[in-house]
Design a protein around this motif. Sequence first.
Motif, PDB file in Angstrom:
ATOM      1  N   ASN A 501       0.831  -1.199   0.000  1.00  0.00           N
ATOM      2  CA  ASN A 501       0.000   0.000   0.000  1.00  0.00           C
ATOM      3  C   ASN A 501       0.868   1.253   0.000  1.00  0.00           C
ATOM      4  OD1 ASN A 501      -2.966  -1.058   0.773  1.00  0.00           O
ATOM      5  ND2 ASN A 501      -1.447  -2.236   1.914  1.00  0.00           N
ATOM      6  N   TRP A 502       0.461   2.234  -0.806  1.00  0.00           N
ATOM      7  CA  TRP A 502       1.148   3.517  -0.880  1.00  0.00           C
ATOM      8  C   TRP A 502       0.119   4.655  -0.827  1.00  0.00           C
ATOM      9  CZ3 TRP A 502       2.139  -0.730  -3.796  1.00  0.00           C
ATOM     10  CH2 TRP A 502       3.460  -1.207  -3.890  1.00  0.00           C
ATOM     11  N   GLU A 510       1.979  19.484  -3.080  1.00  0.00           N
ATOM     12  CA  GLU A 510       2.803  19.237  -1.893  1.00  0.00           C
ATOM     13  C   GLU A 510       1.940  18.712  -0.741  1.00  0.00           C
ATOM     14  OE1 GLU A 510       5.156  22.652  -0.949  1.00  0.00           O
ATOM     15  OE2 GLU A 510       6.521  22.303  -2.627  1.00  0.00           O
ATOM     16  N   ARG A 511       1.137  17.702  -1.072  1.00  0.00           N
ATOM     17  CA  ARG A 511       0.284  17.093  -0.073  1.00  0.00           C
ATOM     18  C   ARG A 511      -0.164  15.712  -0.579  1.00  0.00           C
ATOM     19  NH1 ARG A 511      -4.859  18.986   1.751  1.00  0.00           N
ATOM     20  NH2 ARG A 511      -5.152  16.739   1.986  1.00  0.00           N
ATOM     21  N   LEU A 512      -0.746  14.922   0.342  1.00  0.00           N
ATOM     22  CA  LEU A 512      -1.328  13.642  -0.042  1.00  0.00           C
ATOM     23  C   LEU A 512      -2.648  13.880  -0.766  1.00  0.00           C
ATOM     24  CD1 LEU A 512      -0.698  11.518   3.189  1.00  0.00           C
ATOM     25  CD2 LEU A 512       0.736  11.735   1.155  1.00  0.00           C
ATOM     26  N   VAL A 513      -2.896  13.070  -1.813  1.00  0.00           N
ATOM     27  CA  VAL A 513      -4.115  13.272  -2.594  1.00  0.00           C
ATOM     28  C   VAL A 513      -4.857  11.958  -2.867  1.00  0.00           C
ATOM     29  CG1 VAL A 513      -3.261  15.365  -3.712  1.00  0.00           C
ATOM     30  CG2 VAL A 513      -2.825  13.120  -4.773  1.00  0.00           C
ATOM     31  N   GLY A 514      -4.336  10.819  -2.400  1.00  0.00           N
ATOM     32  CA  GLY A 514      -5.008   9.551  -2.650  1.00  0.00           C
ATOM     33  C   GLY A 514      -4.136   8.374  -2.247  1.00  0.00           C
ATOM     34  N   TYR A 515      -4.476   7.194  -2.767  1.00  0.00           N
ATOM     35  CA  TYR A 515      -3.681   6.005  -2.452  1.00  0.00           C
ATOM     36  C   TYR A 515      -3.763   5.001  -3.603  1.00  0.00           C
ATOM     37  CZ  TYR A 515      -8.035   3.505  -1.274  1.00  0.00           C
ATOM     38  OH  TYR A 515      -9.273   2.920  -1.322  1.00  0.00           O
ATOM     39  N   VAL A 516      -2.801   4.080  -3.620  1.00  0.00           N
ATOM     40  CA  VAL A 516      -2.836   2.924  -4.520  1.00  0.00           C
ATOM     41  C   VAL A 516      -2.495   1.698  -3.692  1.00  0.00           C
ATOM     42  CG1 VAL A 516      -2.216   4.230  -6.588  1.00  0.00           C
ATOM     43  CG2 VAL A 516      -0.416   3.185  -5.191  1.00  0.00           C
ATOM     44  N   GLN A 517      -2.891   0.550  -4.182  1.00  0.00           N
ATOM     45  CA  GLN A 517      -2.586  -0.681  -3.460  1.00  0.00           C
ATOM     46  C   GLN A 517      -2.415  -1.831  -4.433  1.00  0.00           C
ATOM     47  OE1 GLN A 517      -6.160  -0.680  -1.014  1.00  0.00           O
ATOM     48  NE2 GLN A 517      -7.044  -2.349  -2.236  1.00  0.00           N
ATOM     49  N   ALA A 525      -0.737  -9.714  -9.414  1.00  0.00           N
ATOM     50  CA  ALA A 525      -1.056  -8.622  -8.487  1.00  0.00           C
ATOM     51  C   ALA A 525      -2.392  -8.008  -8.865  1.00  0.00           C
ATOM     52  CB  ALA A 525       0.037  -7.558  -8.515  1.00  0.00           C
ATOM     53  N   GLU A 526      -3.290  -7.858  -7.878  1.00  0.00           N
ATOM     54  CA  GLU A 526      -4.536  -7.125  -8.092  1.00  0.00           C
ATOM     55  C   GLU A 526      -4.341  -5.722  -7.546  1.00  0.00           C
ATOM     56  OE1 GLU A 526      -9.329  -7.205  -7.174  1.00  0.00           O
ATOM     57  OE2 GLU A 526      -8.101  -9.007  -6.802  1.00  0.00           O
ATOM     58  N   ILE A 527      -4.624  -4.726  -8.362  1.00  0.00           N
ATOM     59  CA  ILE A 527      -4.351  -3.348  -7.989  1.00  0.00           C
ATOM     60  C   ILE A 527      -5.643  -2.549  -7.872  1.00  0.00           C
ATOM     61  CG2 ILE A 527      -2.084  -3.429  -9.090  1.00  0.00           C
ATOM     62  CD1 ILE A 527      -3.271  -1.691 -11.357  1.00  0.00           C
ATOM     63  N   ALA A 528      -5.550  -1.421  -7.138  1.00  0.00           N
ATOM     64  CA  ALA A 528      -6.657  -0.475  -7.004  1.00  0.00           C
ATOM     65  C   ALA A 528      -6.059   0.906  -6.766  1.00  0.00           C
ATOM     66  CB  ALA A 528      -7.585  -0.874  -5.864  1.00  0.00           C
ATOM     67  N   TRP A 529      -6.856   1.941  -7.032  1.00  0.00           N
ATOM     68  CA  TRP A 529      -6.382   3.312  -6.861  1.00  0.00           C
ATOM     69  C   TRP A 529      -7.564   4.201  -6.518  1.00  0.00           C
ATOM     70  CZ3 TRP A 529      -6.345   0.457 -11.315  1.00  0.00           C
ATOM     71  CH2 TRP A 529      -7.313   0.778 -12.267  1.00  0.00           C
ATOM     72  N   VAL A 530      -7.312   5.227  -5.725  1.00  0.00           N
ATOM     73  CA  VAL A 530      -8.328   6.222  -5.367  1.00  0.00           C
ATOM     74  C   VAL A 530      -7.636   7.577  -5.262  1.00  0.00           C
ATOM     75  CG1 VAL A 530      -9.938   7.048  -3.617  1.00  0.00           C
ATOM     76  CG2 VAL A 530      -9.824   4.597  -4.142  1.00  0.00           C
ATOM     77  N   ILE A 531      -8.175   8.581  -5.939  1.00  0.00           N
ATOM     78  CA  ILE A 531      -7.711   9.957  -5.818  1.00  0.00           C
ATOM     79  C   ILE A 531      -8.850  10.785  -5.238  1.00  0.00           C
ATOM     80  CG2 ILE A 531      -6.915  12.019  -7.058  1.00  0.00           C
ATOM     81  CD1 ILE A 531      -4.830   9.822  -6.956  1.00  0.00           C
ATOM     82  N   GLY A 532      -8.542  11.596  -4.227  1.00  0.00           N
ATOM     83  CA  GLY A 532      -9.561  12.433  -3.596  1.00  0.00           C
ATOM     84  C   GLY A 532     -10.257  13.339  -4.602  1.00  0.00           C
ATOM     85  N   SER A 544      -0.495   7.562 -11.214  1.00  0.00           N
ATOM     86  CA  SER A 544      -0.288   6.662 -10.066  1.00  0.00           C
ATOM     87  C   SER A 544      -0.366   5.203 -10.499  1.00  0.00           C
ATOM     88  CB  SER A 544      -1.330   6.940  -8.978  1.00  0.00           C
ATOM     89  OG  SER A 544      -1.241   8.261  -8.495  1.00  0.00           O
ATOM     90  N   ALA A 545      -1.407   4.878 -11.273  1.00  0.00           N
ATOM     91  CA  ALA A 545      -1.581   3.490 -11.706  1.00  0.00           C
ATOM     92  C   ALA A 545      -0.434   3.048 -12.614  1.00  0.00           C
ATOM     93  CB  ALA A 545      -2.915   3.325 -12.421  1.00  0.00           C
ATOM     94  N   GLN A 546      -0.013   3.934 -13.523  1.00  0.00           N
ATOM     95  CA  GLN A 546       1.089   3.582 -14.408  1.00  0.00           C
ATOM     96  C   GLN A 546       2.381   3.365 -13.625  1.00  0.00           C
ATOM     97  OE1 GLN A 546       0.911   6.929 -17.122  1.00  0.00           O
ATOM     98  NE2 GLN A 546      -0.122   5.696 -18.699  1.00  0.00           N
ATOM     99  N   ALA A 547       2.654   4.227 -12.655  1.00  0.00           N
ATOM    100  CA  ALA A 547       3.864   4.070 -11.858  1.00  0.00           C
ATOM    101  C   ALA A 547       3.834   2.767 -11.061  1.00  0.00           C
ATOM    102  CB  ALA A 547       4.030   5.264 -10.917  1.00  0.00           C
ATOM    103  N   LEU A 548       2.668   2.435 -10.519  1.00  0.00           N
ATOM    104  CA  LEU A 548       2.532   1.199  -9.753  1.00  0.00           C
ATOM    105  C   LEU A 548       2.718  -0.024 -10.645  1.00  0.00           C
ATOM    106  CD1 LEU A 548       1.824  -0.395  -7.206  1.00  0.00           C
ATOM    107  CD2 LEU A 548      -0.609  -0.055  -7.762  1.00  0.00           C
ATOM    108  N   VAL A 549       2.084  -0.027 -11.799  1.00  0.00           N
ATOM    109  CA  VAL A 549       2.200  -1.165 -12.715  1.00  0.00           C
ATOM    110  C   VAL A 549       3.641  -1.329 -13.182  1.00  0.00           C
ATOM    111  CG1 VAL A 549       1.558  -2.006 -15.011  1.00  0.00           C
ATOM    112  CG2 VAL A 549      -0.200  -1.141 -13.448  1.00  0.00           C
ATOM    113  N   ASP A 550       4.298  -0.222 -13.508  1.00  0.00           N
ATOM    114  CA  ASP A 550       5.695  -0.300 -13.942  1.00  0.00           C
ATOM    115  C   ASP A 550       6.568  -0.933 -12.857  1.00  0.00           C
ATOM    116  OD1 ASP A 550       5.040   0.857 -16.334  1.00  0.00           O
ATOM    117  OD2 ASP A 550       5.779   2.853 -15.820  1.00  0.00           O
ATOM    118  N   ARG A 551       6.365  -0.546 -11.605  1.00  0.00           N
ATOM    119  CA  ARG A 551       7.143  -1.109 -10.510  1.00  0.00           C
ATOM    120  C   ARG A 551       6.867  -2.611 -10.362  1.00  0.00           C
ATOM    121  NH1 ARG A 551       9.386   0.102  -5.527  1.00  0.00           N
ATOM    122  NH2 ARG A 551      10.407   1.778  -6.683  1.00  0.00           N
TER     123      ARG A 551
END
Length: 597
Positions: A501-502, A510-517, A525-532, A544-551
């Motif tokens: 989880n990230w 310059e703040r948090l705006v959501g999460y990915v998992q 890997a099953e992934i999900a994402w949420v942006i406020g 966010s999703a592209q960066a997560l998938v690439d990793r």
Amino acid sequence: MTPSTEQVRLSDEAVIPLSTLDPAAPLDDLAWLDQAIGDARVVMIGESAHYNREFYRLRHRLLRYLVERHGFSAYAMESGFVEGWLADGWVRGGGERLGDVLANGMTSLMGLWTPMRDHLEWMRQHNRTAADPVGFYGIDLPGSMVSLLPGLDAVIAYLAQADPEFQVDQGLRETAAAFAATSAFSAPAAVSAYGSLPPERRDALTAGLADLAARMTGRRLDYRRRTTAEAYERALRFMDLTVTLDAMLRQMVRGDHQGVMTCRDAAIADTVEWILRREDRIVVAAHNGHVQRWPHAMPGVPAMTPMGMHLADRLGAGCLVIGTTSGGGQTLNTGPGFHTGTFFTDLEEPPQPGSLDALMAATCAAPFATDLRRLSPADTVAVQAVTQQRYGAYHAEQSPLDAYDIVVHLPRVTAAEPDRDAVAHAPHDVRESFSQYRPLTDPIEAPALVLIPLRPEHADEMAVVLADPRLHAFTGGAPLTAPELRARYERLVAGPPGWRNWVVWSREEERLVGYVQATIDGRTAEIAWVIGTPWQGRGLATASAQALVDRLVREGIDTIVAHIHPDHAASAAVATAAGLRATDRWHEGEVRWERTV
């Protein structure tokens, strides 16, 4: 001559850029190795610590280059010589399951990581069509350097063919079994059990092994005639390594740790020479402390003579040494927590002043190599000023110009991903320790954002980010309060290793705006994402999703899955941008999207 105050880095002329660590990428950026290698029969590649993903990939990529461009025919790794024949059989087309090979064809946990799976798979694929296949060898003591049984059992099996009338003293195996270890995790208990044996029983074991070794040496011609020359030489090496391991155990009990390491490295060097009698050119992969041509001192232990010094004495210019450094990231945890699942710890950043790692880190922020034999006078002075090197979590004295020919610097190293199939085939103590493993999730950086590993203290800020009830329109539920979210995050952080989880940090805001998992199961890997809500429509979910998938793909995951409500067009667009495609499969009212690498 002393370096000027401005000379805190090597010159640009000393920097040989490495475009990638991807073993499958084009190899053109390694052409400089042609001149560096020359006629060397042995290329030794170090690592600053075990089980780092980047060091595995570096060695894989260099091996591929040396095989394809220079005809190297063997990969010899810091792992048990006796056990390594299982891995050699597999890369040459054997029918064993790869998980079993990784777990039991390598020792000291070396095979339990996904980059090592990729490495062996490449060797096997190469060998399918190669005129000259690449072999795999272990070079280290058997039984994770504590158990005599693998070596002794291999010798007994050989003698059953070569000398069927001879009965090995059952007491030898009974004594060896009394302190046998199934892996590195049970090594401390095994050493304690050995030390608890009566001295006369330990002496009888040593004498019995010496008798066996003498019998095998004296009956050389008979044994070769009854079996084969190769089978005899291999069994004799098993015997010699078992005798050496017994000597190391005796030194451990006496507290002579320098003697233990001296015996070990001399034996490793002997094994490399043994391999060279069968192979023309080989790649040797081991810790920097083994490959270097300079005495190595571990914490609390006097300096010892490493393998690299032995081979330099025997081979001279026929042996090229490539050392490594790193700037930051994660390293092997050498403390007691290792045995209970805390396998890695954060590296001290930056490296200590005066260290080789500090000089290399100050020189270039990207991966690069430098040839220490071709430095300018000013760069030579800068390297001469180095007095130490970082070996994982500790520093030790070093003379780089004596120790290495080439140094490769990796700005950041991370924990390798455990190979779940390999762990499933490992002994019980390994499975138990890995069940407690919690990865130190690394940040993931992208141009517009950073994915930061989730921590419970993110709950207060994330409660605000996730406060809009509309975020639950397709998933159900309602926004959680900060205390509820903190409790949830504590459960996630303490969950199984596959729960990753990230939180999403926006560089612009310059703040948090959501999460990915990502929930990882094997190589899926099953992934999900949420942006406020306030930050939607800016491309942050896609980035966010592209960066997560690439990793995940870089870590060896080959199937990425997401489940998306059929009416959620925005999430469908994000999945498409990340390379996923809708399937005809459904799960609890949602469409399964999938990307297969």
